[in-house]
Design an enzyme around this catalytic site. Structure first.
Site, PDB file in Angstrom:
ATOM      1  N   GLU A 200      15.425  10.699  -5.410  1.00 43.11           N
ATOM      2  CA  GLU A 200      14.858   9.927  -6.523  1.00 43.11           C
ATOM      3  C   GLU A 200      14.376  10.877  -7.610  1.00 43.11           C
ATOM      4  OE1 GLU A 200      11.616   7.669  -4.841  1.00 43.11           O
ATOM      5  OE2 GLU A 200      12.937   6.015  -4.295  1.00 43.11           O
ATOM      6  N   ASN A 290       5.054  -2.706   3.748  1.00 46.06           N
ATOM      7  CA  ASN A 290       4.389  -2.615   5.049  1.00 46.06           C
ATOM      8  C   ASN A 290       4.311  -3.997   5.665  1.00 46.06           C
ATOM      9  OD1 ASN A 290       3.837   0.170   4.677  1.00 46.06           O
ATOM     10  ND2 ASN A 290       2.140  -0.399   3.350  1.00 46.06           N
ATOM     11  N   ARG A 292       2.563  -5.188   8.161  1.00 41.21           N
ATOM     12  CA  ARG A 292       1.419  -5.267   9.076  1.00 41.21           C
ATOM     13  C   ARG A 292       0.150  -5.593   8.282  1.00 41.21           C
ATOM     14  NH1 ARG A 292       2.106   0.285   7.781  1.00 41.21           N
ATOM     15  NH2 ARG A 292       0.303   0.994   6.592  1.00 41.21           N
TER      16      ARG A 292
HETATM   17  C1  MV4 Z   1       7.215   9.642  -4.624  1.00 41.39           C
HETATM   18  C2  MV4 Z   1       6.351  10.372  -5.475  1.00 41.39           C
HETATM   19  C3  MV4 Z   1       6.812  10.698  -6.738  1.00 41.39           C
HETATM   20  N1  MV4 Z   1       8.059  10.335  -7.137  1.00 41.39           N
HETATM   21  N2  MV4 Z   1       8.436   9.291  -5.069  1.00 41.39           N
HETATM   22  C4  MV4 Z   1       4.416   9.772  -0.713  1.00 41.39           C
HETATM   23  C5  MV4 Z   1       4.581   9.074   0.587  1.00 41.39           C
HETATM   24  C6  MV4 Z   1       5.784   8.241   0.486  1.00 41.39           C
HETATM   25  N3  MV4 Z   1       5.486   6.899   0.858  1.00 41.39           N
HETATM   26  C7  MV4 Z   1       6.245   8.324  -0.942  1.00 41.39           C
HETATM   27  N4  MV4 Z   1       5.398   9.261  -1.605  1.00 41.39           N
HETATM   28  C8  MV4 Z   1       5.650   9.645  -2.898  1.00 41.39           C
HETATM   29  N5  MV4 Z   1       6.850   9.279  -3.391  1.00 41.39           N
HETATM   30  C9  MV4 Z   1       8.840   9.647  -6.293  1.00 41.39           C
HETATM   31  N6  MV4 Z   1      10.065   9.311  -6.706  1.00 41.39           N
HETATM   32  C10 MV4 Z   1       5.093  10.718  -4.986  1.00 41.39           C
HETATM   33  C11 MV4 Z   1       4.738  10.373  -3.693  1.00 41.39           C
HETATM   34  C12 MV4 Z   1       3.431  10.807  -3.273  1.00 41.39           C
HETATM   35  C13 MV4 Z   1       2.394   9.892  -3.084  1.00 41.39           C
HETATM   36  C14 MV4 Z   1       2.581   8.533  -3.222  1.00 41.39           C
HETATM   37  C15 MV4 Z   1       1.559   7.650  -3.018  1.00 41.39           C
HETATM   38  C16 MV4 Z   1       0.313   8.124  -2.684  1.00 41.39           C
HETATM   39  C17 MV4 Z   1       0.088   9.469  -2.514  1.00 41.39           C
HETATM   40  C18 MV4 Z   1       1.117  10.368  -2.717  1.00 41.39           C
HETATM   41  C19 MV4 Z   1       0.899  11.735  -2.549  1.00 41.39           C
HETATM   42  C20 MV4 Z   1       1.925  12.606  -2.737  1.00 41.39           C
HETATM   43  C21 MV4 Z   1       3.190  12.155  -3.087  1.00 41.39           C
END
Ligand code: MV4
Length: 444
Positions: A200, A290, A292
């Site tokens: 992504e 999610n 849940r």
């Molecule tokens: C991302 C992102 C930035 N750009 N996707 C973190 C866990 C997983 N569920 C997806 N995550 C992320 N995906 C794109 N394209 C940044 C994160 C991310 C994040 C997301 C939500 C809450 C905290 C976070 C901490 C680091 C990275």
């Protein structure tokens, strides 16, 4: 309606489910490992069955042991809480095969949402905004290179079996792609036994805003507004609040409608959460669904005055949803109180709680399973309690949280209370000016 529900979980969420069952006149069965024999759910449930030793794989994750406990006690439904078997496709199916209602998603829904590339493809088809990226899984590193050139750096590689950050790699330039590709695949294979990876565009400094949804067995779905969970550390949420300080009525309508589309696309039954990333322009993108009840469901309950566990049980029993969406009129904040040392990299601090006094008063709620003299076992997560406040405005909620934190006495173990006290005085937090990067620069 169900006559007896077995709670396949422990700790505060087991207590939470027992409380609602009691109010609904439903009998309860607690299951416990030998480490939890002196726990409150064991004491407060109508019946309790020991299901194995402390190690989770032989107790709270043991499908045969839990099914046997349900059969012995004649439970007609199982509530899985969060974590453990709550999003386990096999467990949902085994419950079905044994004629026990699983209070959670159907096996097909768990499978469809558990594989992130599949979930994303489903959401694109349903018209839910998704982050630009590869179509499905990447074939090889050349495929990854072509996609990255098209999407433009920075990009992020994500494990399709992932969630919680495992198997994720941010790539800023092409010369770093090969190494990121190799290590993401290796980590995913080791963690999930599935090395499928997709790509992504990397969204810099996003907010994590999720929408609570509910769906019934007749294909109806509604949303129950948002929660802002941007204050996290290593993918562990520390504080959640609703409404989000970044929200506008227009954005709530748009995100709510997108979440309803997501729920209807999989004919979702029960309560669930659609997680979004929101960028600085207030563009939002589907991240995960999610299937849940979540740790932070409490703050939604407080602002819309609604028991989500009761709703979950009613929907599992075949009741219809009202169909209307909810807008919060109050403000709620939850602080997760963990047995961790915030001065020492949040290191776990299990042990005996020698003295305990919890705050109270108007607008203060504590969800916990602990008491003075209780020993927090080292085998499970380190959450001691959830401290939840509700007030008319965000400013008042912060003031109430400060007051409640000051009243909270927990002796014998280190806790995250000092961290929350500092956070509630932080100018950026008070302004509502924070993203998922907030904790990277915050220090006590
Ligand atoms: C991302 C992102 C930035 N750009 N996707 C973190 C866990 C997983 N569920 C997806 N995550 C992320 N995906 C794109 N394209 C940044 C994160 C991310 C994040 C997301 C939500 C809450 C905290 C976070 C901490 C680091 C990275």
């Amino acid at each position: 309606m169900f006559k007896k529900i077995l709670i396949a979980n422990r700790g505060e969420i087991a207590m939470r489910v027992i409380r609602t069952c009691k109010e609904m006149g439903i009998k309860t069965v607690a299951v416990y490992s030998t480490a939890d024999k002196d726990s409150l759910p064991v004491r407060f449930a109508d019946e309790a069955v020991c299901i194995g030793p402390p190690v989770s794989s032989k107790s709270y994750l043991s499908i045969p042991n839990i099914i046997a406990a349900a059969e012995i006690t004649n439970a007609d439904a199982i509530h899985p809480g969060y974590g453990f078997l709550s999003e386990n496709e096999k467990f949902s199916r085994v419950c079905q095969e044994h004629g026990i209602k699983f209070i959670g998603a159907l096996p097909e829904q768990i499978a469809a949402m558990g594989d992130k590339a599949t979930a994303k493809a489903t959401m694109i088809k349903a018209g839910v905004p998704c982050i630009p990226g590869s179509v499905g899984l990447l074939k090889d590193v050349d495929d990854a290179k072509e996609n990255a050139t098209r999407i433009k750096y920075p990009v992020i590689l994500k494990a399709t079996a992932g969630g919680g950050g495992k198997g994720m790699r941010i790539v800023w330039k092409e010369e770093d792609l090969q190494e990121a590709w190799d290590s993401a695949r290796q980590e995913a294979a080791a963690a999930f036994g599935n090395d499928g990876v997709y790509m992504e565009k990397f969204i810099e400094e996003p907010r994590h805003i999720e929408i609570q949804i509910a769906g019934d067995q007749f294909g109806n779905a509604c949303h129950l507004s948002e929660r802002d969970c941007s204050i996290q550390r290593r993918h562990q949420k520390l504080v959640e609040e609703t409404p989000s300080p970044f929200m506008t009525p227009e954005l709530r309508d748009k995100m709510g409608e997108a979440a309803i589309k997501a729920a209807k696309a999989v004919r979702y039954e029960g309560v669930g959460t659609v997680e979004f990333l929101v960028d600085k322009n207030r563009d939002f993108y589907f991240m995960e669904m999610n299937t849940r009840i979540q740790v932070e469901h409490t703050i939604t309950e407080e602002v819309i005055n609604f028991d989500l566990v009761k709703e979950q049980i009613k929907l599992a029993a075949g009741e219809k949803i009202s169909g209307k969406n909810y807008t919060p009129i109050l403000h709620s904040i939850q602080c997760r109180i963990n047995a961790e040392d915030p001065y020492n990299d949040f290191r776990p601090s299990p042990g005996k709680i020698t003295d305990y006094h919890s705050p109270g008063g108007h607008g203060v709620r504590i969800d916990t399973h602990v008491y003075a003299g209780y020993t927090i076992p080292p085998n499970y997560d380190s959450m001691i309690s959830k401290l939840i406040v509700v007030a008319q405005t965000r400013e008042e909620a912060i003031l109430k949280m400060r007051r409640a934190l000051d009243e909270y006495i927990i002796q014998g173990v280190k806790t995250t209370i000092p961290f929350h006290q500092k956070l509630m005085q932080d100018p950026k937090f008070i302004e509502g000016d924070f993203t998922t990067k907030f904790m990277e620069t915050f220090s006590l």
